[in-house]
Design a protein around this motif. Structure first.
Motif, PDB file in Angstrom:
ATOM      1  N   HIS A 166     -51.359  39.374  45.189  1.00  0.00           N
ATOM      2  CA  HIS A 166     -52.303  40.301  44.569  1.00  0.00           C
ATOM      3  C   HIS A 166     -53.697  39.709  44.402  1.00  0.00           C
ATOM      4  O   HIS A 166     -54.560  40.341  43.804  1.00  0.00           O
ATOM      5  N   PRO A 177     -56.336  39.343  46.410  1.00  0.00           N
ATOM      6  CA  PRO A 177     -57.463  40.179  46.844  1.00  0.00           C
ATOM      7  C   PRO A 177     -57.744  41.347  45.907  1.00  0.00           C
ATOM      8  O   PRO A 177     -58.891  41.789  45.783  1.00  0.00           O
ATOM      9  N   SER A 178     -56.705  41.851  45.219  1.00  0.00           N
ATOM     10  CA  SER A 178     -56.899  42.984  44.309  1.00  0.00           C
ATOM     11  C   SER A 178     -57.767  42.609  43.116  1.00  0.00           C
ATOM     12  O   SER A 178     -58.486  43.455  42.573  1.00  0.00           O
ATOM     13  N   PHE A 179     -57.689  41.355  42.679  1.00  0.00           N
ATOM     14  CA  PHE A 179     -58.523  40.924  41.565  1.00  0.00           C
ATOM     15  C   PHE A 179     -60.001  41.094  41.902  1.00  0.00           C
ATOM     16  O   PHE A 179     -60.798  41.512  41.065  1.00  0.00           O
ATOM     17  N   ASP A 199     -61.245  43.108  44.377  1.00  0.00           N
ATOM     18  CA  ASP A 199     -61.526  44.526  44.644  1.00  0.00           C
ATOM     19  C   ASP A 199     -61.670  45.330  43.357  1.00  0.00           C
ATOM     20  O   ASP A 199     -62.574  46.163  43.218  1.00  0.00           O
ATOM     21  N   LEU A 200     -60.768  45.105  42.388  1.00  0.00           N
ATOM     22  CA  LEU A 200     -60.722  45.929  41.189  1.00  0.00           C
ATOM     23  C   LEU A 200     -61.549  45.383  40.029  1.00  0.00           C
ATOM     24  O   LEU A 200     -62.112  46.142  39.247  1.00  0.00           O
ATOM     25  N   ASN A 257     -62.995  36.381  41.414  1.00  0.00           N
ATOM     26  CA  ASN A 257     -62.524  35.554  42.511  1.00  0.00           C
ATOM     27  C   ASN A 257     -61.450  34.618  41.968  1.00  0.00           C
ATOM     28  O   ASN A 257     -61.762  33.637  41.297  1.00  0.00           O
TER      29      ASN A 257
END
Length: 408
Positions: free
Chosen positions: A231, A233-235, A237-238, A242
């Protein structure tokens, strides 16, 4: 010339009492032109019954000399090459010659899959690329496994495992937060690339079953690493965050910034366990404290916690540190075997950190019959290797079980 034509032919009794049953993709055939980046793809297809013929340049695959090597009375060969190419027959073919290309195209016109890992454009330049293959065999599935895919600014850039793991984001997340990122100990990019290439190949095969048409499957090793980040990349995106590497800790579960320790030294190695939330986590926490108390090592501060109302999201850093200090002292007194036994009895959310030696003697893997033995002519002796990972309706399949014409 033929090389390791189905090692498994000489290991007829390796399957034990496994029930005889055709593998799922028995009767299908593949030509495997891949180098290291695509070896696992062909091995997976062989595991599920595809008859895979590895096409090598004259003299054999250069990967046969990769370290570490296996030694035996007949010579030496790369351990990785053997592991990823078990179950394949081999044919030396010089694709730089017209005769070699003509023979390849004849073979390709009669098979279901062609697997390759050349730099984009190489097969086209030889006159044996997708535009030609689809004409001579409209139902053919061509799977290309390359470093960065068939198009884009990096399409023709070579890359080692370290470069792929870095480009895919995995290196940034590996290691401790207070130190620079580190590489994985053993190469993993080829495993992710090969696994997802196999998924794409089987999806294309399903499409062919429905439409009768083949497809070109384009697998980027860099893109194949993104699922390894789970997960992370979701951090970004949302939340615009980083994520940082966290070493042996679980992060992102606590509003006070507390990180939960996840890797612990024990008496003879390491185990994985953490303070968790939720119903299962509370049971795991309670079970750990009860185990500690049975051994006289649970402080009152731990015994007084009401786990039914414990909230891992709001506990303070100081409280976590105090709990983990006592737990660390206790775990250093237990062995991996004791931890595994009590994890089952007390419903702990944890496991031992297995070494290669642990895996070789793992009772669960033995129960699943994942090991086979086969004679490797390049070294002149029988070797044990993982096999039979797949069971369908209780029947085990693998390269040592479903050899064409071989005994079961």
């Amino acid at each position: 010339m033929d090389g390791f034509t189905h090692y498994r032919e000489q290991g007829a009794d390796m399957a034990g009492s496994v029930e005889q049953n055709p593998a799922p993709l028995s009767g299908l055939r593949a030509l495997d032109l891949t180098g290291e980046l695509g070896w696992l793809l062909g091995r997976i297809l062989a595991d599920v019954g595809v008859e895979v013929q590895k096409i090598d340049p004259p003299g054999g695959d250069p990967g046969r000399n990769m370290e570490p090597v296996l030694e035996g009375p007949a010579g030496s060969v790369s351990a990785s090459w053997v592991a990823y190419n078990m179950g394949k027959s081999r044919l030396d073919l010089d694709l730089s010659t017209e005769e070699g290309r003509e023979r390849f195209l004849k073979l390709a016109s009669e098979v279901d899959f062609v697997l390759e890992s050349e730099e984009p454009g190489v097969l086209d330049a030889l006159g044996i690329g997708w535009s030609v293959l689809r004409e001579i065999n409209p139902s053919l599935i061509l799977t290309s496994v390359t470093t960065y895919g068939q198009n884009g600014p990096l399409a023709r850039v070579p890359a080692s495992d370290l470069e792929l793991m870095s480009a895919g984001g995995a290196v940034w997340l590996t290691g401790d937060a207070d130190r620079p990122p580190v590489r994985m100990t053993l190469p993993q990019s080829i495993c992710w690339a090969g696994s997802y290439a196999a998924v794409g190949t089987l999806i294309a095969f399903h499409h062919r079953q429905v439409t009768g048409k083949g497809q070109h499957v384009d697998m980027s090793a860099q893109a194949g690493l993104l699922p390894a980040l789970v997960h992370a990349p979701s951090f970004f995106d949302l939340l615009g965050e980083n994520p940082m590497r966290a070493g042996g800790y679980l992060v992102g579960r606590n509003i006070n910034g507390a990180a939960m320790r996840n890797i612990w030294p024990c008496r003879d190695g390491y185990v994985t366990w953490a303070i968790y939330g939720g119903a299962a986590g509370r049971q795991s926490n309670r079970g750990m404290v009860e185990w500690m108390d049975d051994n006289g090592m649970a402080p009152e501060s731990l015994k007084n916690i009401d786990w039914s109302t414990f909230d891992v999201a709001t506990v303070t850093l100081e409280e976590v540190s105090e709990m983990e200090s006592s737990i660390a002292d206790f775990l250093e007194t237990v062995s991996k075997a004791e931890f595994l036994e009590q994890a089952d009895v007390r419903r702990l959310l944890g496991y031992v950190v297995s070494t290669a030696a642990d895996i070789a003697t793992d009772e669960q893997l033995e129960a699943r019959q994942v090991w086979s033995e086969d004679f490797v002519p390049e070294v002149g002796k029988t070797l044990r290797f993982p096999d039979g990972w797949l069971k369908i309706d209780g029947v085990r399949h693998g390269v040592a079980i479903s050899a064409p014409g071989g005994e079961q």
